[in-house]
Design a protein around this motif. Structure first.
Motif, PDB file in Angstrom:
ATOM      1  N   GLU D  76       0.820  -1.207   0.000  1.00 34.11           N
ATOM      2  CA  GLU D  76       0.000   0.000   0.000  1.00 34.11           C
ATOM      3  C   GLU D  76       0.857   1.262   0.000  1.00 34.11           C
ATOM      4  O   GLU D  76       0.557   2.228  -0.692  1.00 34.11           O
ATOM      5  N   LEU D  77       1.919   1.247   0.828  1.00 35.59           N
ATOM      6  CA  LEU D  77       2.691   2.473   1.014  1.00 35.59           C
ATOM      7  C   LEU D  77       3.854   2.614   0.028  1.00 35.59           C
ATOM      8  O   LEU D  77       4.275   3.733  -0.273  1.00 35.59           O
ATOM      9  N   GLY D  78       4.347   1.502  -0.484  1.00 32.76           N
ATOM     10  CA  GLY D  78       5.445   1.547  -1.451  1.00 32.76           C
ATOM     11  C   GLY D  78       5.104   2.394  -2.680  1.00 32.76           C
ATOM     12  O   GLY D  78       5.848   3.318  -3.033  1.00 32.76           O
ATOM     13  N   PRO D  79       3.965   2.104  -3.348  1.00 27.39           N
ATOM     14  CA  PRO D  79       3.600   2.907  -4.521  1.00 27.39           C
ATOM     15  C   PRO D  79       3.447   4.393  -4.198  1.00 27.39           C
ATOM     16  O   PRO D  79       3.782   5.256  -5.013  1.00 27.39           O
ATOM     17  N   MET D  80       2.970   4.688  -2.977  1.00 31.54           N
ATOM     18  CA  MET D  80       2.862   6.101  -2.572  1.00 31.54           C
ATOM     19  C   MET D  80       4.229   6.739  -2.525  1.00 31.54           C
ATOM     20  O   MET D  80       4.431   7.854  -2.995  1.00 31.54           O
ATOM     21  N   SER D  81       5.205   6.012  -1.927  1.00 30.90           N
ATOM     22  CA  SER D  81       6.534   6.598  -1.785  1.00 30.90           C
ATOM     23  C   SER D  81       7.122   6.873  -3.169  1.00 30.90           C
ATOM     24  O   SER D  81       7.743   7.912  -3.386  1.00 30.90           O
ATOM     25  N   LEU D  82       6.898   5.949  -4.115  1.00 28.34           N
ATOM     26  CA  LEU D  82       7.434   6.152  -5.463  1.00 28.34           C
ATOM     27  C   LEU D  82       6.790   7.371  -6.122  1.00 28.34           C
ATOM     28  O   LEU D  82       7.476   8.230  -6.677  1.00 28.34           O
ATOM     29  N   GLY D 229      -4.488   4.218   1.693  1.00 27.33           N
ATOM     30  CA  GLY D 229      -4.391   2.884   1.104  1.00 27.33           C
ATOM     31  C   GLY D 229      -3.985   2.893  -0.352  1.00 27.33           C
ATOM     32  O   GLY D 229      -3.531   3.901  -0.906  1.00 27.33           O
ATOM     33  N   MET D 230      -4.167   1.742  -0.994  1.00 25.17           N
ATOM     34  CA  MET D 230      -3.768   1.599  -2.386  1.00 25.17           C
ATOM     35  C   MET D 230      -4.545   2.566  -3.286  1.00 25.17           C
ATOM     36  O   MET D 230      -4.033   3.070  -4.275  1.00 25.17           O
ATOM     37  N   LYS D 231      -5.791   2.847  -2.908  1.00 23.60           N
ATOM     38  CA  LYS D 231      -6.602   3.767  -3.703  1.00 23.60           C
ATOM     39  C   LYS D 231      -5.969   5.159  -3.690  1.00 23.60           C
ATOM     40  O   LYS D 231      -5.880   5.826  -4.724  1.00 23.60           O
ATOM     41  N   GLY D 232      -5.501   5.588  -2.522  1.00 25.10           N
ATOM     42  CA  GLY D 232      -4.840   6.881  -2.417  1.00 25.10           C
ATOM     43  C   GLY D 232      -3.598   6.939  -3.302  1.00 25.10           C
ATOM     44  O   GLY D 232      -3.345   7.934  -3.986  1.00 25.10           O
ATOM     45  N   ALA D 233      -2.834   5.833  -3.295  1.00 26.18           N
ATOM     46  CA  ALA D 233      -1.625   5.778  -4.120  1.00 26.18           C
ATOM     47  C   ALA D 233      -1.999   5.881  -5.594  1.00 26.18           C
ATOM     48  O   ALA D 233      -1.354   6.601  -6.368  1.00 26.18           O
ATOM     49  N   ALA D 234      -3.058   5.174  -5.987  1.00 27.44           N
ATOM     50  CA  ALA D 234      -3.496   5.205  -7.385  1.00 27.44           C
ATOM     51  C   ALA D 234      -3.925   6.619  -7.774  1.00 27.44           C
ATOM     52  O   ALA D 234      -3.634   7.093  -8.877  1.00 27.44           O
ATOM     53  N   GLU D 235      -4.605   7.303  -6.853  1.00 25.74           N
ATOM     54  CA  GLU D 235      -5.037   8.668  -7.131  1.00 25.74           C
ATOM     55  C   GLU D 235      -3.836   9.585  -7.356  1.00 25.74           C
ATOM     56  O   GLU D 235      -3.848  10.445  -8.232  1.00 25.74           O
ATOM     57  N   TYR D 236      -2.789   9.366  -6.567  1.00 19.13           N
ATOM     58  CA  TYR D 236      -1.606  10.215  -6.724  1.00 19.13           C
ATOM     59  C   TYR D 236      -0.898   9.909  -8.041  1.00 19.13           C
ATOM     60  O   TYR D 236      -0.392  10.810  -8.713  1.00 19.13           O
ATOM     61  N   GLU D 237      -0.874   8.644  -8.393  1.00 14.51           N
ATOM     62  CA  GLU D 237      -0.287   8.266  -9.684  1.00 14.51           C
ATOM     63  C   GLU D 237      -1.051   8.956 -10.819  1.00 14.51           C
ATOM     64  O   GLU D 237      -0.472   9.395 -11.803  1.00 14.51           O
ATOM     65  N   LEU D 238      -2.360   9.038 -10.650  1.00 12.30           N
ATOM     66  CA  LEU D 238      -3.195   9.716 -11.651  1.00 12.30           C
ATOM     67  C   LEU D 238      -2.828  11.202 -11.724  1.00 12.30           C
ATOM     68  O   LEU D 238      -2.679  11.780 -12.803  1.00 12.30           O
ATOM     69  N   LEU D 239      -2.642  11.815 -10.559  1.00 12.43           N
ATOM     70  CA  LEU D 239      -2.359  13.246 -10.507  1.00 12.43           C
ATOM     71  C   LEU D 239      -1.008  13.590 -11.133  1.00 12.43           C
ATOM     72  O   LEU D 239      -0.870  14.606 -11.800  1.00 12.43           O
ATOM     73  N   ILE D 240       0.006  12.734 -10.889  1.00 11.92           N
ATOM     74  CA  ILE D 240       1.317  13.052 -11.463  1.00 11.92           C
ATOM     75  C   ILE D 240       1.464  12.434 -12.856  1.00 11.92           C
ATOM     76  O   ILE D 240       2.532  12.489 -13.465  1.00 11.92           O
TER      77      ILE D 240
END
Lengths: 404, 207, 212, 284
Positions: D76-82, D229-240
């Protein structure tokens, strides 16, 4: 005890301070912020209304410095980037920086916790811009830190502790004197005998898991207490008992408990220390190990009594797949739904702690349950009164219940 | 597909554990025993380097803080269990843990599970200060807490009025269990996605 | 001696921990962390007992050639290859310990954890049933939250006005009935814990010392 | 269909082998990972506001990133950190990382390794990994006095004085934003309490899905943005605009949710069908 702890008592010291300090203080204190003379770049306004006090309710060693935003803080012209806090034992010289706080708020509080108790200190407060321009300094003090003997904001806890302890202890002593106390039946507990009997009939073992936390958790203590009663039954019926544990201290305590139960029932030879098995401290390593035991030893009855986390459903579903009767009990609210859906009986929250009393029918333990009921009754009364007061617009009860 | 030996090991063990879902089998038994062994070893080293070394050895030997002789003594008491004749010394250490644990629990739970919870339930039911929906929700909260508490009364049979009130309490408990269940489902799926992603991406390289 | 001293230790430690909450002054200010260190150290020593118990059990199993004894060798090897380098080399990066932690412990740990996804599914199918009124409530609440927490929920209820959609229902359940239920359980078990701790400190509950 | 036959089918489905369910769950996760469906995803306000905060920091700003999690929650947190590191590096921010969880330091190392090269970020100049320090809240507080005292050396044992980036960074005063990635305790609540509450720093971050409801009350006053969670990480991936593992996982998440809901419905359907037969006296 609390010399110099408040602004008012420091006033008397104020007069005895060095003349120069007095002069400086008079010059700057109060509206030391108003002056904003431009030097290199624009000189920002100083912090407003700075004050110091000994931090209350601590072991000493800390001073609280509070101030309001400079006129040039982000709310004003917006050039103040931060405030620096400096400390010295003299009023005019020897100041060393102890901290820096970013701007952007209305009121500020900084705790300097590197202070020696009983020693006088002065503080210098300046605001600074990003270009490095600093304001006129505000010098405040003297102040010294001290320790307190009672936490003045914890009266509420003391009162609650006394009320709860008193009601529990009163009923324990009443029960001891032979007063008859009614306790309602709990479904899961009535099934304990039956469940052990079933394992005996089927010639399969009983598996007992006292949670995954260590002995310093009360749920584990309750789990080990119930283990004692279950072990008596398995000793009586001569049913094999397996107790996998994930903490070594729990292993020692559980071994003592089971051994004692087998001795009490007069079957010391049936006891083996290996009944209680340490697996690993690791949450899922433990779950993997217990799953293995379940699949290979095929217990007819499984008890989960104690503190459980995410492994609860892994264990309960595996237990279900081998067709075991499962009796769970925990106070972990997040895991209760999984036990409720996957097990045959579940002791919810407080019922886990009541179980020990039920199974022994020890009057002292029953008395303690009655005492808990009184405390719950008082809580309900408190809630009723509190809601009436809140609705009427009085908030003092809510404030009183705040624990710091 | 990766050539990294670590990833291959991890992938093999992952599949071994997953094989449990089919049924108990030699691969699972292998992984399970290895897991128990490795994790016991892990926690032994973890405790040694994160507790014994900094909290005992450093404090006692390096800093000379003599009060750490007591934990050393109690730790040794614990080990005396290995000798059955003097094994009862370990009760001293157990008693220390249980006693101090119980003391801290009284304070912690009285504060967080009792006083704080009573306080959070003291909500205003005044329709003048808040909307009617707010008042209705607040009343619901209050009814739920009080009836739930009544369910936990042990010295009253669940009959008559008490029974009725406790029944309402059970309704709240059940809704609460359902909500927690539903809520946790989501988090658990993410974990599985993580494992599958590891197999498909890090190991096989197909994603 | 065997019974009395432990009871005295329990009492003194328990009372000390209670007192330290009310007295900020030294020496009580340091008691909490000192006691915490102490019981962490005791637990660390006890680890050795646990490891001895585990090793002995499996050595016996191998010696007696009991069923599945071969796996006991796997367990002991696992323990040895983790503990020996870990204790002598340390547990920092680049050690054997770290390699095994990363490539054996972590994947097995995460995989065990992820089994929950499967079990949640099977429990949903098998046990999440509206058998009784209570079970139906549990089901409905679970359903609403499950749907409301995923984008799919709002899509299904998009015909409803803003504020009345599935995610709003989920939020409402979490905020009110769920909170009320949780709170009742918390208060009850909080009292249970306080009363049990009190009995332990006063020596009324002493089963952990062996027997009543 | 003869009623007896129907009963037996219902009965069989009622007591279906749970391995069938397991296979379906696995398929619901694997197939969307292999063949993404691209279900629409929109970012929630807490994620967008974190993005805006990072976006609005001036170039050269210093971001303190706390890796307070371990490999178990890396999914969950790894993708956020990236995603956060990519965003920081692309905006020219400097990143200083530390960990309050023992394994966090090596997770930080792995995240830097996956992102730094792409943006030409150099160790010691553009980013530094301070490593792990035990103590939780005490460590967070000590950074207000001196980072150099709390972490005299970086994760590899290099003294901080030898790292150009750290020469000008010594306390919260030199840090522009605190990002906490937290899986529990110690984690974000402590950063909010100390770095924001006491030192007035801007704090944002990410957490696991399980702990998100606990952290929402801090947003937006004390916590400027939150990825849950993973959804938050996905949202950030979308934003960047850099799709990563979290985005890929989102389809699987939706399908698996729908599947579980379906299981509950079907399970109940068969249960009631079986029960109505029972009432009519049919065989069970």
């Amino acid at each position: 005890m609390r010399n110099l702890s408040s602004g008012r008592s420091s006033y008397s010291y104020w007069l005895s301070v060095h003349v120069l300090a007095l002069f400086l203080a008079l010059l700057i204190s109060g509206e030391c912020s108003a002056v904003a003379t431009p030097t290199s770049g624009i000189r920002p306004g100083a912090p407003i209304n700075p004050s110091v006090k000994d931090r209350p309710n601590d072991e000493g060693g800390a001073i609280e410095i509070t101030w309001e935003a400079s006129f040039d803080d982000t709310r004003g012209r917006g050039i103040v980037r931060s405030y620096s806090i400096l400390r010295s034992t003299e009023a005019v010289s020897g100041f060393e920086k102890v901290g820096e706080v970013d701007s952007g708020r209305g009121r500020y509080l900084f705790v300097d916790d590197g202070v020696e108790n009983g020693k006088r200190h002065f503080y210098k407060l300046v605001s600074q811009t990003s270009s490095g321009a600093i304001s006129e300094p505000c010098i405040i003090g003297p102040i010294s830190a001290s320790a307190q003997w009672f936490h003045s904001e914890r009266w509420n806890m003391l009162i609650a502790l006394i009320i709860v302890s008193a009601s529990v202890l009163t009923f324990i002593s009443m029960a001891r004197k032979g007063r008859d106390l009614y306790i309602r039946p709990i479904a899961g507990l009535q099934a304990v005998d039956e469940a052990v009997g079933r394992a005996t009939e089927m010639g399969r073992p009983v598996l007992y898991i006292p949670g995954i936390l260590d002995m310093d958790d009360v749920q584990t203590i309750a789990g080990v207490a119930i283990l004692g009663r279950v072990a008596r039954k398995t000793a009586e019926y001569e049913t094999p008992l397996t107790v996998p544990v994930s903490r070594s201290v729990v292993m020692s305590a559980a071994q003592e408990t089971v051994k004692e139960a087998y001795w009490d029932v007069g079957k010391p030879d049936a006891f083996h220390p290996e009944m209680v098995r340490y697996l690993t401290d690791d949450q899922f390593g433990f779950a993997a190990g217990v799953d293995g035991i379940m699949l290979r030893e095929k217990p007819a009855t499984v008890f989960f009594q104690g503190a459980f986390y995410a492994e609860s459903l892994i264990l309960a579903e595996t237990g279900h797949s081998i067709g075991a009767v499962q009796i769970a009990g925990t106070a972990m609210t997040s895991q209760l739904p999984f036990f409720v859906t996957a097990c045959d009986y579940t002791l919810i929250g407080e019922e886990l702690f009541a179980a020990g009393a039920y199974l022994t029918e020890d009057p002292r333990l029953l008395g303690s349950l009655k005492g808990q009921d009184v405390a719950k009754g008082l809580a309900i009364v408190f809630i009723l009164i509190g809601i009436i007061l809140e609705t009427a617009g009085f908030h003092w009860l809510t404030e009183f219940l705040t624990v710091n | 597909m990766t050539a990294d030996i670590g990833t291959w090991l991890a992938a093999f063990l992952t599949l071994c554990i997953f094989s449990f879902l089919y049924k108990d089998n030699p691969f699972y038994k292998f992984a399970e025993h290895l897991f128990v062994g490795i994790s016991a070893g892990y926690w032994l080293c973890y405790h040694f380097w994160n507790t014994v070394k900094p909290n005992l050895y450093d404090n006692l030997v390096e800093k000379g803080e003599w009060q750490y002789l007591l934990p050393l003594f109690l730790g040794i008491c614990m080990l005396l269990r290995l000798f059955s004749k003097i094994g009862w010394f370990s009760r001293w250490a157990i008693a220390f843990m249980i006693g101090s644990g119980a003391g801290i629990m009284i304070i912690t739970y009285l504060q967080s599970n009792f006083l704080e919870q009573i306080k959070s339930t003291l909500v205003s039911l005044d329709p003048a200060g808040s909307s009617w929906t707010q008042v209705a929700n607040n009343s619901l909260l209050f009814i739920g807490v009080v009836t739930g508490l009544v369910y936990f009364f042990f010295s009253k049979a669940h009959t008559g009025i008490t029974g009725g009130v406790a029944r309402v309490g059970v309704v709240f408990l059940m809704i609460c269990f359902g909500a927690s269940f539903g809520y946790t489902v989501m988090a658990r799926i993410s974990l599985l996605i993580g494992r599958m992603y590891f197999l498909l991406h890090n190991w096989l390289g197909v994603v | 001696m065997r019974r009395e001293i432990p009871l005295i230790i329990t009492f003194v430690c328990g009372i000390t921990m209670i007192i330290q909450f009310f007295i900020p002054h030294w020496p009580f200010s340091d008691v909490k962390s000192y006691f915490q260190h102490t019981y962490m150290i005791i637990a660390a020593f006890a680890m050795i007992l646990g490891i001895c118990n585990l090793t002995r059990l499996h050595i016996f199993k191998i010696r007696d050639r009991r069923e599945n004894w071969g796996y006991s060798i796997v367990l002991l090897v696992g323990l040895a290859i983790m503990a020996i380098p870990g204790l002598f080399q340390g547990i920092h990066e680049g050690t054997m310990f770290e390699f095994l932690f990363k490539n054996a412990h972590v994947p097995m740990n995460s995989t065990m954890f992820s089994l929950l996804a499967f079990f949640v599914a099977s429990a949903s199918y098998r046990a999440f049933r509206a058998r009784t009124f209570d079970a139906a409530l549990l089901l409905i609440a679970g359903f609403a939250v499950m749907l409301g927490r995923a984008p799919i929920g709002d899509t299904l209820t998009s015909f409803m006005p803003e504020g009345w959609q599935m995610s709003d229902l989920a939020n409402w359940i979490m905020a009110f009935p769920n909170t009320a239920g949780q709170r009742a359980i918390m208060m009850g078990s909080g009292l249970g814990i306080v009363a049990t701790s009190l009995r332990v400190i006063l020596g009324i509950e002493r089963s952990y010392l062996g027997g009543e | 269909m003869a009623p007896e036959m129907r009963v037996s089918i219902v009965e069989r489905l009622r007591n279906i082998d749970r391995r069938v369910i397991f296979v379906l769950v696995a398929a619901a996760v694997i197939i969307p990972l292999l063949h993404p469906l691209g279900l629409p995803l929109k970012s929630s306000p807490p994620s967008s506001s974190l993005y805006r905060e990072i976006e609005n920091l001036g170039p050269g700003s210093v971001v303190l990133m706390a890796f307070d999690y371990d490999p178990a929650t890396d999914v969950e947190l790894g993708p956020m950190s990236l995603a956060l590191l990519k965003h920081c590096f692309s905006r020219g921010h400097k990143v200083v990382s530390l960990a309050l969880w023992p394994m966090g330091a090596s997770l930080a190392r792995a995240s830097f390794a996956q992102t730094a090269e792409e943006f030409g970020a150099k160790y010691g100049v553009d980013y530094v990994n301070l490593g792990f320090k035990a103590g939780g809240i005490v460590v967070i507080d000590s950074l207000g006095k001196s980072i150099h005292e709390s972490f005299p050396k970086d994760v590899d044992g290099t003294p901080l004085e030898e790292l150009p980036l750290m020469r000008n960074i010594n306390s919260y005063a030199d840090i522009d934003f605190v990002l906490g990635l937290s899986a529990g305790d110690p984690g974000l609540p402590f950063w909010i309490m100390i770095a924001q509450g006491r030192y007035g720093k801007k704090v944002g971050g990410g957490c696991t899905a399980v702990s998100a409801p606990m952290l929402y009350p801090y947003y937006p006053n004390q916590l400027l943005g939150l990825l849950g969670g993973m959804k938050g990480a996905a949202e950030y991936e979308l934003l960047i605009e850099a799709k990563g593992s979290a985005t890929k996982g989102m389809d699987a998440q939706s399908i698996a949710h729908a599947l579980i809901v379906l299981f509950v419905i079907i399970g109940n359907l068969f249960y009631f069908m079986g029960r109505s037969r029972e009432k009519r006296g049919g065989q069970i």
